[in-house]
Design a protein around this motif. Sequence first.
Motif, PDB file in Angstrom:
ATOM      1  N   LYS A   1       0.678  -1.167  -0.082  1.00 33.46           N
ATOM      2  CA  LYS A   1      -0.060  -0.006   0.031  1.00 33.46           C
ATOM      3  C   LYS A   1       0.631   1.298  -0.054  1.00 33.46           C
ATOM      4  O   LYS A   1       2.050   1.061   0.336  1.00 33.46           O
ATOM      5  CB  LYS A   1      -0.837  -0.135   1.255  1.00 33.46           C
ATOM      6  N   ALA A   2       0.200   2.409  -0.241  1.00 35.93           N
ATOM      7  CA  ALA A   2       0.929   3.540  -0.501  1.00 35.93           C
ATOM      8  C   ALA A   2       1.777   3.931   0.803  1.00 35.93           C
ATOM      9  O   ALA A   2       1.476   3.784   1.872  1.00 35.93           O
ATOM     10  CB  ALA A   2      -0.063   4.821  -0.614  1.00 35.93           C
ATOM     11  N   GLY A   3       2.929   4.268   0.469  1.00 34.91           N
ATOM     12  CA  GLY A   3       3.833   5.025   1.642  1.00 34.91           C
ATOM     13  C   GLY A   3       4.689   3.890   2.254  1.00 34.91           C
ATOM     14  O   GLY A   3       5.318   4.183   3.102  1.00 34.91           O
ATOM     15  N   ALA A   4       4.008   2.499   1.835  1.00 29.30           N
ATOM     16  CA  ALA A   4       4.944   1.557   2.763  1.00 29.30           C
ATOM     17  C   ALA A   4       6.482   1.309   2.155  1.00 29.30           C
ATOM     18  O   ALA A   4       6.649   1.817   1.142  1.00 29.30           O
ATOM     19  CB  ALA A   4       4.180   0.187   2.631  1.00 29.30           C
ATOM     20  N   LYS A   5       7.223   1.003   3.190  1.00 26.26           N
ATOM     21  CA  LYS A   5       8.656   0.805   2.813  1.00 26.26           C
ATOM     22  C   LYS A   5       8.999  -0.483   2.966  1.00 26.26           C
ATOM     23  O   LYS A   5       9.291  -0.938   4.019  1.00 26.26           O
ATOM     24  CB  LYS A   5       9.526   1.877   3.508  1.00 26.26           C
ATOM     25  N   ILE A   6       9.807  -1.079   2.246  1.00 29.23           N
ATOM     26  CA  ILE A   6      10.186  -2.345   2.091  1.00 29.23           C
ATOM     27  C   ILE A   6      11.791  -2.633   1.727  1.00 29.23           C
ATOM     28  O   ILE A   6      12.193  -2.130   0.721  1.00 29.23           O
ATOM     29  CB  ILE A   6       9.454  -3.493   1.242  1.00 29.23           C
ATOM     30  N   ASN A   7      12.669  -2.929   2.697  1.00 31.51           N
ATOM     31  CA  ASN A   7      14.032  -2.955   2.413  1.00 31.51           C
ATOM     32  C   ASN A   7      14.582  -4.225   2.709  1.00 31.51           C
ATOM     33  O   ASN A   7      14.128  -4.744   3.919  1.00 31.51           O
ATOM     34  CB  ASN A   7      14.632  -2.040   3.462  1.00 31.51           C
ATOM     35  N   TYR A   8      15.452  -4.910   2.144  1.00 37.69           N
ATOM     36  CA  TYR A   8      16.217  -5.991   2.184  1.00 37.69           C
ATOM     37  C   TYR A   8      15.134  -7.202   2.922  1.00 37.69           C
ATOM     38  O   TYR A   8      15.454  -7.631   4.160  1.00 37.69           O
ATOM     39  CB  TYR A   8      17.365  -5.682   3.248  1.00 37.69           C
ATOM     40  N   SER A   9      14.256  -7.516   2.132  1.00 36.51           N
ATOM     41  CA  SER A   9      13.051  -8.626   2.674  1.00 36.51           C
ATOM     42  C   SER A   9      13.065  -9.524   1.746  1.00 36.51           C
ATOM     43  O   SER A   9      12.959  -9.307   0.556  1.00 36.51           O
ATOM     44  CB  SER A   9      11.841  -7.777   3.082  1.00 36.51           C
ATOM     45  N   ILE A  10      12.287 -10.675   2.302  1.00 38.88           N
ATOM     46  CA  ILE A  10      11.908 -11.624   1.417  1.00 38.88           C
ATOM     47  C   ILE A  10      10.365 -11.839   1.674  1.00 38.88           C
ATOM     48  O   ILE A  10       9.996 -12.114   3.013  1.00 38.88           O
ATOM     49  CB  ILE A  10      12.580 -12.958   1.522  1.00 38.88           C
ATOM     50  N   ILE A  11       9.512 -11.485   0.913  1.00 42.21           N
ATOM     51  CA  ILE A  11       7.876 -11.601   1.064  1.00 42.21           C
ATOM     52  C   ILE A  11       7.263 -12.655   0.404  1.00 42.21           C
ATOM     53  O   ILE A  11       7.446 -12.612  -0.820  1.00 42.21           O
ATOM     54  CB  ILE A  11       7.406 -10.251   0.858  1.00 42.21           C
ATOM     55  N   ASP A  12       6.811 -13.589   1.128  1.00 46.14           N
ATOM     56  CA  ASP A  12       6.132 -14.789   0.343  1.00 46.14           C
ATOM     57  C   ASP A  12       4.741 -14.437  -0.212  1.00 46.14           C
ATOM     58  O   ASP A  12       4.145 -13.346   0.081  1.00 46.14           O
ATOM     59  CB  ASP A  12       6.027 -15.952   1.717  1.00 46.14           C
ATOM     60  N   GLU A  13       4.106 -15.446  -0.839  1.00 47.41           N
ATOM     61  CA  GLU A  13       3.007 -15.062  -1.558  1.00 47.41           C
ATOM     62  C   GLU A  13       1.642 -14.692  -0.751  1.00 47.41           C
ATOM     63  O   GLU A  13       1.838 -14.826   0.528  1.00 47.41           O
ATOM     64  CB  GLU A  13       2.610 -16.455  -2.376  1.00 47.41           C
ATOM     65  N   ASP A  14       0.688 -14.053  -1.374  1.00 45.25           N
ATOM     66  CA  ASP A  14      -0.349 -13.624  -0.825  1.00 45.25           C
ATOM     67  C   ASP A  14      -0.294 -12.733   0.448  1.00 45.25           C
ATOM     68  O   ASP A  14      -0.989 -12.740   1.607  1.00 45.25           O
ATOM     69  CB  ASP A  14      -1.466 -14.860  -0.449  1.00 45.25           C
ATOM     70  N   VAL A  15       0.650 -11.553   0.488  1.00 47.68           N
ATOM     71  CA  VAL A  15       0.688 -10.946   1.691  1.00 47.68           C
ATOM     72  C   VAL A  15       0.282  -9.373   1.239  1.00 47.68           C
ATOM     73  O   VAL A  15       0.346  -8.985   0.221  1.00 47.68           O
ATOM     74  CB  VAL A  15       2.270 -10.794   1.937  1.00 47.68           C
ATOM     75  N   CYS A  16      -0.209  -8.986   2.468  1.00 48.78           N
ATOM     76  CA  CYS A  16      -0.754  -7.445   1.979  1.00 48.78           C
ATOM     77  C   CYS A  16       0.058  -6.580   3.055  1.00 48.78           C
ATOM     78  O   CYS A  16      -0.042  -6.841   4.313  1.00 48.78           O
ATOM     79  CB  CYS A  16      -2.084  -7.281   2.311  1.00 48.78           C
ATOM     80  N   ILE A  17       0.986  -5.525   2.624  1.00 47.86           N
ATOM     81  CA  ILE A  17       1.248  -4.843   3.399  1.00 47.86           C
ATOM     82  C   ILE A  17       0.634  -3.444   3.488  1.00 47.86           C
ATOM     83  O   ILE A  17       0.522  -2.576   2.624  1.00 47.86           O
ATOM     84  CB  ILE A  17       3.005  -4.265   2.881  1.00 47.86           C
ATOM     85  N   GLY A  18       0.475  -2.921   4.757  1.00 51.78           N
ATOM     86  CA  GLY A  18      -0.647  -1.451   5.014  1.00 51.78           C
ATOM     87  C   GLY A  18       0.271  -0.317   4.581  1.00 51.78           C
ATOM     88  O   GLY A  18       1.412  -0.624   4.342  1.00 51.78           O
ATOM     89  N   GLU A  19      -0.436   0.731   4.514  1.00 51.06           N
ATOM     90  CA  GLU A  19      -0.141   1.989   4.370  1.00 51.06           C
ATOM     91  C   GLU A  19       0.977   2.307   5.305  1.00 51.06           C
ATOM     92  O   GLU A  19       0.728   2.119   6.380  1.00 51.06           O
ATOM     93  CB  GLU A  19      -1.102   3.019   4.215  1.00 51.06           C
ATOM     94  N   LYS A  20       2.071   2.969   4.827  1.00 53.32           N
ATOM     95  CA  LYS A  20       3.235   3.521   5.558  1.00 53.32           C
ATOM     96  C   LYS A  20       3.893   2.441   6.602  1.00 53.32           C
ATOM     97  O   LYS A  20       4.456   2.860   7.662  1.00 53.32           O
ATOM     98  CB  LYS A  20       2.627   4.726   6.521  1.00 53.32           C
ATOM     99  N   ALA A  21       3.559   1.148   6.241  1.00 52.70           N
ATOM    100  CA  ALA A  21       4.391   0.001   7.148  1.00 52.70           C
ATOM    101  C   ALA A  21       5.811   0.171   6.705  1.00 52.70           C
ATOM    102  O   ALA A  21       6.326   0.501   5.615  1.00 52.70           O
ATOM    103  CB  ALA A  21       3.735  -1.310   6.771  1.00 52.70           C
ATOM    104  N   ILE A  22       6.581  -0.353   7.826  1.00 55.74           N
ATOM    105  CA  ILE A  22       7.797  -0.357   7.508  1.00 55.74           C
ATOM    106  C   ILE A  22       8.476  -1.682   7.693  1.00 55.74           C
ATOM    107  O   ILE A  22       8.444  -2.215   8.777  1.00 55.74           O
ATOM    108  CB  ILE A  22       8.828   0.711   8.219  1.00 55.74           C
ATOM    109  N   ILE A  23       9.077  -2.204   6.505  1.00 47.59           N
ATOM    110  CA  ILE A  23       9.441  -3.639   6.532  1.00 47.59           C
ATOM    111  C   ILE A  23      11.014  -3.841   6.580  1.00 47.59           C
ATOM    112  O   ILE A  23      11.534  -3.444   5.448  1.00 47.59           O
ATOM    113  CB  ILE A  23       8.822  -4.714   5.419  1.00 47.59           C
TER     114      ILE A  23
END
Lengths: 368, 400
Positions: free
Chosen positions: B336-358
């Motif tokens: 979602k908008a504004g979320a930041k994902i850095n140096y991650s592995i994300i498996d299938e069917d995942v939802c990352i909310g607004e402005k989340a930081i991973i």
Amino acid sequence: MASTVGVIFSSINEENVPELTKVRSMGSIPYGGRYRLVDFALSNMVNSGITTVGMITKNNYQSLMDHLGTGKYWDLARKDGGLILLPPYSGESETLYKNRLEALKGATAFLKKVKEDFVVIADSDAVYKLDYSKVIDYHIQKNADITLVYHEHTLKKSHYNMTFDVAKDGRITEIEINPTATGIRKNYINVMVARTSFLLRLILDAIQRGYTSFGKDILSPGTKLYNLYAYKFEGFYANITSLNSYFDANMVLLDKKIRQEIFGDRDVYTKVNDSAPAKFADTAQVKNSLVSDGCIIEGTVENCILFRGVKIGKGTVVKNCILMTDNIIGENCKLSYVVSDKNSVVRDGRILAGCEIQPYFINKGSLI
Amino acid sequence: MLRKKECVAMLLAGGQGSRLYELTSNIAKPAVAFGAKYRIIDFPLSNCINSGIDTVGVLTQYQPLVLNEYIGNGQPWDLDRTFGGVHILSPYEAKKDTSWYKGTANAIYQNIRFMKMYDPEYVLILSGDHIYKMDYDKMLAAHKAANAACTIACMQVPMKEASRFGILNTNKDGTIYEFEEKPAAPKSDLASMGIYIFTAEKLFKYLELDDKDPKSEKDFGKNVLPAMLNAGEKMYSYRFDGYWKDVGTISSLWEANMDLLGVVPNFELSDRDRVMCSRSPLAPPAFIEGEVINSIVATGGEIEGTVINSVVGTNCIIEKGAEVIDSVLMGNITVKAGAKINYSIIDEDVCIGEKAIIGAARSEAVKVESKTNGIAVLGRGISVKKGGKIPAGEIADKDV
């Protein structure tokens, strides 16, 4: 739904887009990055629960056959029914058909054999998503002999057109062929539903009487003879009637709403190809574009439809273009409003430009 | 009519892959998504068909649902055949006894009747957890030329890593005189790749002997291969020098994904002579509006945010203002908008909310003490709420 068989004209109105049909039939014109036009009518049929589809072919159908294969990608490789090619010179037709009626004449052997009660006939020169089972329900509910599907839009210049006058209850009161009037009209989109037995009777009767035109000799006088009903299709509809409309019909996919209507909800089936995922280099700049598997982008791409395996070299700027499968664009080129058919190569430093109403067309396999 | 196959492949796909943690909590390791549109098993299966091997038994045991569904009738790999093709072989109940596969050799032993159905001259044993392209036909030719009982594919590894592998000690002519499983003081840097070609009659003989040995752990590396060597069978090594990566850990899986990036990548997927096959989803081409740099993106994507140095799988939505950097998105993921994902592995069917930081920037994250070398891992099907945080090196297995 009621048991229904589909018939698709894969080779119709080809004179409208001579550039693209020089090397293939209408149904196998590439579209939208990974599809062929026939995928839309065919997927609509499959998604409507139809499991037997007769594909009427004419000439130049090698590319179409290559695309369709056994029909497995549409789930139409069946023991019973499935995808059945209806090539010319078969059954009742001794010559290459010249019109829709003669083409249908060639399909009578197929239609006699099928067990399904209803038949949906569609062309393959349009992009739209329609559940034909809804048209069948309407057809049954109206107790119609023939139901014709229309879409309201401004009449475009085309080789062949048919518009309706429709009464309040949906009955067609008047059919105009190649109308001269302009403005928004009820345009027939060449989707027709009838009982299989009724359609067969019509065709055999027409053969006996020596009729030549399905529209002029059967449908138009049919408003007085049969229960002809009109079904209004309200979704997105793009008919390929010229290179220009082909360009627009592709570009409109960059609109999210239309993309969701066409591809969301139910799948559009097509032949699957093993290309690697699209690759974007560190020099890539891509805006508002569709990018297919197998693309390698090192340059700038804006408002484009890139088919599978397109390569865009460093320093190259491509804007408002449709580049079909395996186009290779060299370094430091500038392309705008170009429609390039499959397997073409544009050498380093070339500048090619068309304009919005007249895109520049590159033939299949050209070297520029 | 010829009812015979010269070479039958047996693919060991039953492993849990416990070092992939949450990524294999409910799917088998060979079914883990890789390289935007593939699964790990695509590599051995494609290698088989590209090497002219059209009969493959896939031995499954751990969480086989996704894997079975994915392989289906084998059509994407051209392995739907009237004689041969791909077959899923799961443990079964027999009159005398019922048992799970106990070790790699036992798994193959339990399917001896499957192999014998094709009356093969040779049997190729593969594992479903490596990323590589290899022509098994060349290896088979070497096996025949050497007139060996068993040929083991191997490659040179850095000496300091050699103790992690099964090490082959070979003579000048390539014959093996010693086989050491994970030696503390390795004598050579030739590591076994877990790819074996056996002359079929020898394989059947030694599997039956191994089955009768109560002390055996029923493992190829530990038991069957040493037993053959001790019995004086001709064991031969086959050198491979292409790209090969064991993706058994989070960090090696991440590295192998990153090896696909770049115009001249470490591992090339798009050469047309050896096409990698996969079960392709029916998605339209990716729509690209945002900034996508040094990345690969599969079909069905709607990319309006920023993607840098990343692998983005099928049907991913990356909204405006979202950032994906140095990461692997496996498929069907919404950022979602504004979320930041850095140096991650994300498996299938995942939802990352607004402005989340991973995760955290790679340069910082690698300093974090963790099982994953600082990589943040998000398991299948979870959602991260608006503004949610998953720090570097964390493994998330439920909604955050």
